[in-house]
Scaffold this active site. Structure first.
Site, PDB file in Angstrom:
ATOM      1  N   LYS A  36      -2.068   3.335  -4.585  1.00  0.00           N
ATOM      2  CA  LYS A  36      -1.298   4.587  -4.447  1.00  0.00           C
ATOM      3  C   LYS A  36      -0.628   5.005  -5.740  1.00  0.00           C
ATOM      4  CE  LYS A  36       2.924   2.397  -2.757  1.00  0.00           C
ATOM      5  NZ  LYS A  36       3.406   1.680  -1.583  1.00  0.00           N
ATOM      6  N   ARG A 129      12.413  -0.922   7.323  1.00  0.00           N
ATOM      7  CA  ARG A 129      11.517   0.222   7.183  1.00  0.00           C
ATOM      8  C   ARG A 129      10.617   0.151   8.408  1.00  0.00           C
ATOM      9  NH1 ARG A 129       7.938   1.509   1.874  1.00  0.00           N
ATOM     10  NH2 ARG A 129       6.320   0.511   3.104  1.00  0.00           N
TER      11      ARG A 129
HETATM   12  C1  LIG Z   1       3.428   0.404  -1.822  1.00  0.00           C
HETATM   13  C2  LIG Z   1       3.199  -0.677  -0.837  1.00  0.00           C
HETATM   14  C3  LIG Z   1       2.813  -1.958  -1.261  1.00  0.00           C
HETATM   15  C4  LIG Z   1       2.651  -2.331  -2.719  1.00  0.00           C
HETATM   16  O1  LIG Z   1       3.896  -2.529  -3.325  1.00  0.00           O
HETATM   17  P1  LIG Z   1       4.017  -3.078  -4.824  1.00  0.00           P
HETATM   18  O2  LIG Z   1       5.459  -3.348  -4.968  1.00  0.00           O
HETATM   19  O3  LIG Z   1       3.523  -2.000  -5.714  1.00  0.00           O
HETATM   20  O4  LIG Z   1       3.202  -4.317  -4.921  1.00  0.00           O
HETATM   21  C5  LIG Z   1       2.575  -2.907  -0.282  1.00  0.00           C
HETATM   22  N1  LIG Z   1       2.721  -2.637   1.026  1.00  0.00           N
HETATM   23  C6  LIG Z   1       3.099  -1.422   1.471  1.00  0.00           C
HETATM   24  C7  LIG Z   1       3.226  -1.190   2.935  1.00  0.00           C
HETATM   25  C8  LIG Z   1       3.363  -0.403   0.555  1.00  0.00           C
HETATM   26  O5  LIG Z   1       3.737   0.806   1.005  1.00  0.00           O
END
Ligand SMILES: *Cc1c(COP(=O)(O)O)cnc(C)c1O
Length: 353
Positions: A36, A129
């Site tokens: 993302k 969350r």
């Molecule tokens: C963005 C996201 C991640 C990745 O997080 P990082 O800190 O970039 O490794 C993992 N799980 C979910 C649900 C996310 O939204």
């Protein structure tokens, strides 16, 4: 060619990915690359696939759609919108879920498409969350067991996202208790115990995660080669796989304290300035429309970001030894928010090396 520019180095990204994939493998943990931050750009995702990630994940179906030609399983890591279930079943092999109404809609859509959609049930271990609270997890498993068209294959959780709750042995171990229950009661083939994002990596390396942990969803530490949670560089990784470049459009000596009566700045704040006398300042053609300027750091020795407005950034270059001139380019490192904003800004040209 235009500036500002975001330069992504594929070889460095591949190298960073491989380092993390190999280290996680030592702990029996598979890595799903989270795309993302770079908006699911296929050329970058491909480098991560080559490096051996087990899946690609994104929070937006639109990004997963861009990745449809890469033959590797894809995961949607934001709870699906009811209005988007069709696209979810089409472009994601597995999605993270916490709402039975959504799971039922996914199941119905999957049956129409002659597919089985895989589900990872999210447990809220306290970060507040997404996810079902641990007390409600078993009842949820029972309900999922009755839905046709979906298959529960994973139990997962988020840490340090909203509430800042750190991953620890106990709050990861609870996931395998739910998994065991799902296997015993509804015969769910739970393959994945997904214990979080980048912030779990260091905890795992210190041997503080349970053996049942076998999956992580990783973005930041791979992309940046840096663990911001523990403020440490990832050994052997590049911290410059991504570079932001902006151009100097004005270079002058000016007072550090504004002249006149102070009202408010362009963003409605009352600015406060320290009088440091006359300073040499460079204005760069980049601003808050392009980037979160709080999340970037100039690589230029001695330079310091003083502030910025929508389209301008002011850099104090008094201490720089380098002889600068108008038209010169300045490179920046980006923290996570900086990288994300650079990728999402249409004003920043993306260059893939
Ligand atoms: C963005 C996201 C991640 C990745 O997080 P990082 O800190 O970039 O490794 C993992 N799980 C979910 C649900 C996310 O939204």
């Amino acid at each position: 060619m235009s500036y500002p520019q975001l330069i992504a180095n594929r070889k460095k990204l591949e190298h960073n990915t491989k380092i993390i994939v190999d280290r996680c493998a030592e702990y029996g943990v598979a890595v799903t690359a989270v795309t993302k931050c770079y908006c699911g750009l296929p050329v970058l995702a491909e480098a991560q696939v080559v490096a051996g990630v087990s899946m690609l994940a994104d929070s937006r179906v639109e990004n997963l759609k861009k990745l449809k030609d890469l033959s590797i399983p894809k995961m949607l890591i934001r709870i699906p919108m009811l209005s988007q279930v069709k696209e979810v079943v089409k472009f994601a092999d597995i999605s993270l879920n916490s709402e039975i109404s959504v799971i039922k809609a996914l199941g119905a859509e999957a049956i129409t498409m002659n597919k089985t959609h895989k589900i990872m049930l999210m447990i809220d271990v306290g970060d507040l969350r997404e996810g079902v609270m641990i007390e409600e997890a078993k009842a949820m498993v029972d309900q999922i067991g009755k839905v046709e068209g979906v298959e529960l294959i994973g139990i997962g959780a988020n840490y340090a996202c909203f509430g800042g709750v750190m991953p620890e042995y106990d709050n990861i171990a609870v996931l395998s208790e739910v998994a065991l229950y799902a296997e015993e009661t509804i015969g769910a083939p739970i393959e994945i115990i997904s214990g979080g994002n980048s912030c779990t990596y260091q905890v795992m390396r210190e041997g503080r995660t349970p053996d049942s942990l076998n999956h992580l969803r990783l973005g930041e530490i791979i992309l940046l080669g840096y663990d911001s949670m523990f403020d440490r560089k990832i050994e052997g990784s590049y911290t410059d796989a991504f570079t932001l470049v902006a151009e100097i459009i004005e270079l002058k000596e000016k007072p550090s304290k504004p002249i006149g009566t102070i009202g408010i700045d362009a963003f409605g704040n009352v600015p406060v300035f320290e009088d440091k006398g006359i300073r040499k300042r460079a204005i760069l053609a980049i601003g808050r429309q392009d980037i979160r300027i709080e999340n970037i750091t100039p690589r230029l020795e001695g330079a310091e970001i003083v502030g910025g407005s929508s389209d301008h950034m002011i850099l104090d270059v008094t201490q720089c030894e380098k002889d600068l001139k108008v038209g010169d380019l300045v490179e920046f490192d980006m923290a996570y928010g900086g990288l994300l904003s650079a990728f999402t800004s249409e004003y920043v040209e993306k260059v893939i090396l």
